[in-house]
Scaffold this active site. Structure first.
Site, PDB file in Angstrom:
ATOM      1  N   PRO A   2       0.834  -1.208   0.000  1.00  0.00           N
ATOM      2  CA  PRO A   2       0.000   0.000   0.000  1.00  0.00           C
ATOM      3  C   PRO A   2       0.871   1.260   0.000  1.00  0.00           C
ATOM      4  O   PRO A   2       1.722   1.438   0.859  1.00  0.00           O
ATOM      5  CB  PRO A   2      -0.803  -0.132   1.297  1.00  0.00           C
ATOM      6  N   GLU A   3       0.649   2.107  -1.001  1.00  0.00           N
ATOM      7  CA  GLU A   3       1.357   3.383  -1.095  1.00  0.00           C
ATOM      8  C   GLU A   3       0.361   4.508  -0.850  1.00  0.00           C
ATOM      9  O   GLU A   3      -0.774   4.250  -0.456  1.00  0.00           O
ATOM     10  CB  GLU A   3       2.050   3.485  -2.450  1.00  0.00           C
ATOM     11  N   LYS A  59       2.498   7.102   4.164  1.00  0.00           N
ATOM     12  CA  LYS A  59       1.905   5.763   4.250  1.00  0.00           C
ATOM     13  C   LYS A  59       1.394   5.447   5.656  1.00  0.00           C
ATOM     14  O   LYS A  59       1.042   4.303   5.942  1.00  0.00           O
ATOM     15  CB  LYS A  59       2.934   4.711   3.840  1.00  0.00           C
ATOM     16  N   TYR A 106      -5.579 -13.827   9.398  1.00  0.00           N
ATOM     17  CA  TYR A 106      -4.444 -12.960   9.713  1.00  0.00           C
ATOM     18  C   TYR A 106      -4.862 -11.609  10.297  1.00  0.00           C
ATOM     19  O   TYR A 106      -4.155 -10.616  10.164  1.00  0.00           O
ATOM     20  CB  TYR A 106      -3.551 -12.766   8.475  1.00  0.00           C
ATOM     21  N   ARG A 125       1.892 -10.789   5.907  1.00  0.00           N
ATOM     22  CA  ARG A 125       3.349 -10.785   5.951  1.00  0.00           C
ATOM     23  C   ARG A 125       3.903 -10.196   7.247  1.00  0.00           C
ATOM     24  O   ARG A 125       5.084 -10.312   7.534  1.00  0.00           O
ATOM     25  CB  ARG A 125       3.927 -10.008   4.755  1.00  0.00           C
ATOM     26  N   ASN A 191       7.159   2.121  -4.645  1.00  0.00           N
ATOM     27  CA  ASN A 191       7.747   1.632  -5.889  1.00  0.00           C
ATOM     28  C   ASN A 191       6.904   1.927  -7.124  1.00  0.00           C
ATOM     29  O   ASN A 191       7.384   2.458  -8.118  1.00  0.00           O
ATOM     30  CB  ASN A 191       8.012   0.126  -5.771  1.00  0.00           C
TER      31      ASN A 191
END
Length: 364
Positions: A2-3, A59, A106, A125, A191
């Site tokens: 997420p950006e 962010k 999660y 993650r 990115n």
């Protein structure tokens, strides 16, 4: 990952569903990787307080609460996502969000408002982070960030001065590396946003910052503003991004199809190379590498990088993403990488092969 546009969409999710509601209870999972305070403290700090505002810097999300006490600050890391029960989940290209179970797999916390609204955070993650801070805007991590280019459009002169002031030793800092530095010129750029901005500005990601003219810097500023405005306008729904965007061509990167030719609208080839430690999409026909590193040497260096990365594909992209997260948040790279690998192994086992983590009632 997420950006800025994705995190802004998540802020809107909180604003539309939780603001002006009183928190009735909070349930948490004991995950020290994500919670930077005891998870029970997070639950206790939120219970009984009213959500006043949902904010964002770069962010980072922050939730301001009424009454005495600290406020919640959340970084989504690589795969973090906020969900509201009964509301369509935000779609991410590079990871999936569960659309059926509640709470989803999660999950890290579930906040229940007094009207029954439920909001949770998931993070497979486990590179996200959750803090409690007395004054979020004036404490790290937010206080150390560069200006947010969506909240306030960068002025031409100050943007140009910031770019020129950020030139590294011997002038070799690349423009892609500078855009990814959350404390340098602007924050929130990751990115894909960096690659999109550079593509529309017709600037090669390996271009040395010291070689950029005032005109090229202005092209960069205008491209940055335009890309963020368009992405946030459609709430980071990539299906509604302009068809001319590089975004639509960057995600497959030849995975499983090494040597595959990817082309943007107009027939130009997309190449993948490593710049500033990140896999970068570039269109050489549009983005020419010039000057800085003695001109021809720079172009030759870029061509060599492109050839190598076309051969290697993008197998190390997730590792590079993890390294960027470590750099942004000052965590131990080795430990964070190991934790991510463990989380990935667990994910591979399948949610049905082991009992779901027990939800712990942490509210007092």
């Amino acid at each position: 990952m997420p950006e800025l546009p994705e995190v802004e969409a998540q802020r809107l999710l909180i604003e539309r569903n939780m603001v002006n509601k009183k928190i009735d209870r909070v349930e948490t999972i004991d995950d020290a990787n994500v919670f930077k305070i005891p998870h029970g403290s997070f639950a206790a700090a939120l219970k009984g307080r009213t959500v006043l505002e949902a904010g964002r810097r770069g962010k980072n999300l922050f939730i301001l609460l009424g009454g005495e006490g600290s406020h919640a600050v959340i970084h989504l890391g690589m795969t973090g996502c906020l969900r509201v029960k009964g509301v369509q989940a935000q779609k991410f290209v590079d990871f999936k969000t569960d659309q059926t179970d509640w709470p989803p797999p999660y999950w890290k916390f579930v906040i229940v408002a007094d009207d029954g609204t439920e909001m949770c955070m998931t993070d497979v993650r486990r590179f996200g982070s959750i803090h409690l801070l007395k004054d979020p805007l004036n404490e790290p991590p937010i206080s150390s960030l560069a200006p947010d280019p969506y909240l306030k459009e960068p002025e031409a002169e100050s943007f140009r001065e910031s770019i020129k002031a950020a030139v590294g030793p011997a002038g070799r800092t690349t423009i892609k590396g500078l855009l990814l530095d959350q404390e340098a010129v602007v924050c929130g750029v990751g990115n894909w946003v960096a690659d999109e901005v550079l593509y529309h500005a017709r600037i090669h990601p390996s271009q040395p910052v010291s070689s950029l003219s005032d005109g090229r810097i202005e092209d960069l500023r205008l491209s940055l503003v335009n890309v963020l405005e368009k992405a946030c306008e459609v709430e980071a729904d990539s299906d509604r991004f302009p068809s001319t965007w590089l975004f639509h061509h960057r995600w497959f990167k030849g995975k499983g199809k090494k040597g595959a030719i990817i082309k943007v609208e107009g027939g130009h080839t997309v190449k993948f190379l490593t710049v500033a430690g990140r896999t970068s999409a570039v269109v050489p026909a549009v983005q020419k590498l010039t000057g800085g590193l003695n001109g021809s040497k720079a172009q030759k260096k870029g061509d060599n990088e492109q050839a190598q990365d076309s051969q290697d594909g993008c197998e190390n992209n997730e590792e590079a993403d993890a390294k960027e997260e470590d750099g942004e948040r000052g965590e131990s790279g080795t430990k964070r990488k190991q934790d991510a690998l463990e989380a990935s192994d667990e994910a591979g086992e399948g949610q049905k092969k082991r009992p779901r983590p027990q939800r712990k009632r942490s509210a007092r």
